[in-house]
Write an enzyme that holds these catalytic residues in place. Structure first.
Site: not given
Ligand SMILES: *Cc1c(COP(=O)(O)O)cnc(C)c1O
Length: 415
Positions: A131, A200, A225-226, A374
């Protein structure tokens, strides 16, 4: 459409739903009629309890108590309180987790904390294609001369650990392919090389079992938020193993991470434990919404959620492969459930247009460039009937090539 029915009949889906121990949780989310929501891994749906909670915090707590709300309604405790609610979902103790900021900001704080614990080492080792925000943040820190970012392909991560590695930074579950790393094995390999680990867990927390303590993980962060259903832009969380707490220094040393914020001292002294990761004032409304979202997942229990996630994703793979037979749709995720997270990816050269056609047909998945479709299988609210229905819609779209309309080829700013 018959191809899907041969794999999972409506009657079989109904029986699976009846046997689902989590079936009662669906009614506790507000899901629009006629929509199959396979994007709970990007933005969890609205818990029914959340609007009333937000209204209460705004009208009664803020409206009537004004500034006294910080103590009268325990706003000041919310980062630790919601953190304690998340902790058992990721195998952490209550005092090892706190809610603050976004995942990106937390990554920076944790990377800096890790670097300070490994003086003389400068390399942050990460996975190519992971990511992006994780690597972008490290690039920014590297531009200040604080570290060096080294990225290697997934298969080469373990062997790339060496005496210069300060920190191994990885996603537990890959955002695109859903491949799951062996957290315990990689953490052990990092420790054997004298390095620390930062996981993460954005794509795992709230959907599959994560055992940060069991794996010996040093640090972790994840998204609110996921699968935790905290709402758009919900605050994120961070974890540090307790044995590091006293030694941790993180340079975004704002007043809320001070040992005595309301003493207004001239110099900074870190608060004990995880509170030193706080920088500014906690987002009280966002924390209230997150608390409602996490409460649902915590009540369902992470073992039951992962068990259901596995069954749902196995059913989805079978149904989508039946729907996609002869249409060039290829499974891009590991087939073995234990090697996956809670979403499933398929590759197709026209994945973007197919995704748009699915959304128009009431099936909300998402597209990840360049060619991945996805399907997120958030186990707290999805049913086997959802899976059957999504695959039947996909079969119709592929058979009629209805995805090949100009409207479905236009790209939006957010995918
Ligand atoms: C969704 C996600 C984020 C989100 O980062 P924000 O700073 O909260 O927007 C970070 N890392 C991963 C792997 C994600 O899937």
């Amino acid at each position: 459409v018959d191809r899907v029915a041969e794999t999972l009949t409506a009657e079989a889906a109904r029986q699976l739903d009846e046997a689902d121990p989590l079936r009662a949780f669906r009614a506790r989310f507000r899901l629009p009629e006629g929509v199959v929501y396979l994007d709970g891994n990007s933005l969890g749906p609205l818990p029914r309890a959340t609007p009333a909670r937000l209204l209460d915090v705004a009208e009664r707590e803020w409206g009537e108590s004004l500034i006294a709300g910080w103590t009268a309604h325990r706003w000041i405790e919310a980062p630790a309180r919601v953190g304690a609610l998340i902790a058992p979902l990721v195998g952490a103790c209550a005092d090892e987790l706190i809610v603050a900021d976004s995942t990106s900001i937390n990554l920076a704080k944790l990377v800096l904390a890790a670097l300070a614990l490994r003086p003389g080492r400068r390399v942050v080792l990460a996975e190519a294609g992971d990511f992006p925000t994780d690597r972008y943040m490290v690039e920014g820190l590297a531009s200040l001369g604080l570290c060096v970012l080294r990225t290697v392909p997934r298969e080469a991560v373990a062997e790339a650990l060496d005496g210069e590695t300060a920190l191994l930074l990885l996603s537990h579950v890959h955002y695109r392919r859903s491949a799951r790393h062996d957290m315990a094995a990689l953490t052990a390999a990092a420790h054997a090389a004298g390095a620390l680990t930062l996981w993460d867990v954005s794509h795992s927390a709230g959907a599959i079992e994560v055992n940060l303590a069991g794996a010996g993980a040093d640090f972790a962060t994840g998204c609110g938020y996921k699968y935790l259903n905290g709402g758009p832009g919900a605050p994120a969380f961070l974890f540090a193993a307790r044995h590091h707490h006293d030694a941790i220094r993180q340079p975004l040393s704002g007043w809320m991470g001070h040992a005595a914020p309301f003493a207004f001292e001239d110099g900074y002294r870190p608060a004990p434990g995880m509170a030193r990761f706080l920088a500014g004032t906690p987002p009280v409304l966002g924390l209230a919404a997150l608390e409602e979202g996490v409460r649902l997942v915590a009540e369902a229990g992470i073992a039951a959620l992962e068990a259901k996630s596995r069954l749902l994703s196995q059913a989805l793979i079978a149904c989508v492969e039946a729907a996609g037979a002869g249409h060039g749709l290829v499974l891009a995720s590991p087939r073995e459930p234990g090697a996956r997270g809670s979403h499933v990816a398929f590759a197709h050269p026209h994945a973007h247009a197919i995704c748009q056609a699915l959304i128009a047909g009431g099936v909300i998945g998402d597209f990840r460039a360049p060619d991945v479709l996805r399907f997120g299988l958030a186990p707290a609210f999805l049913s086997f009937e959802d899976v059957r229905c999504a695959a039947a819609t996909l079969a119709r779209i592929l058979d009629t090539r209805s995805w090949d309309r100009p409207a479905f080829h236009a790209r939006k700013a957010v995918t």
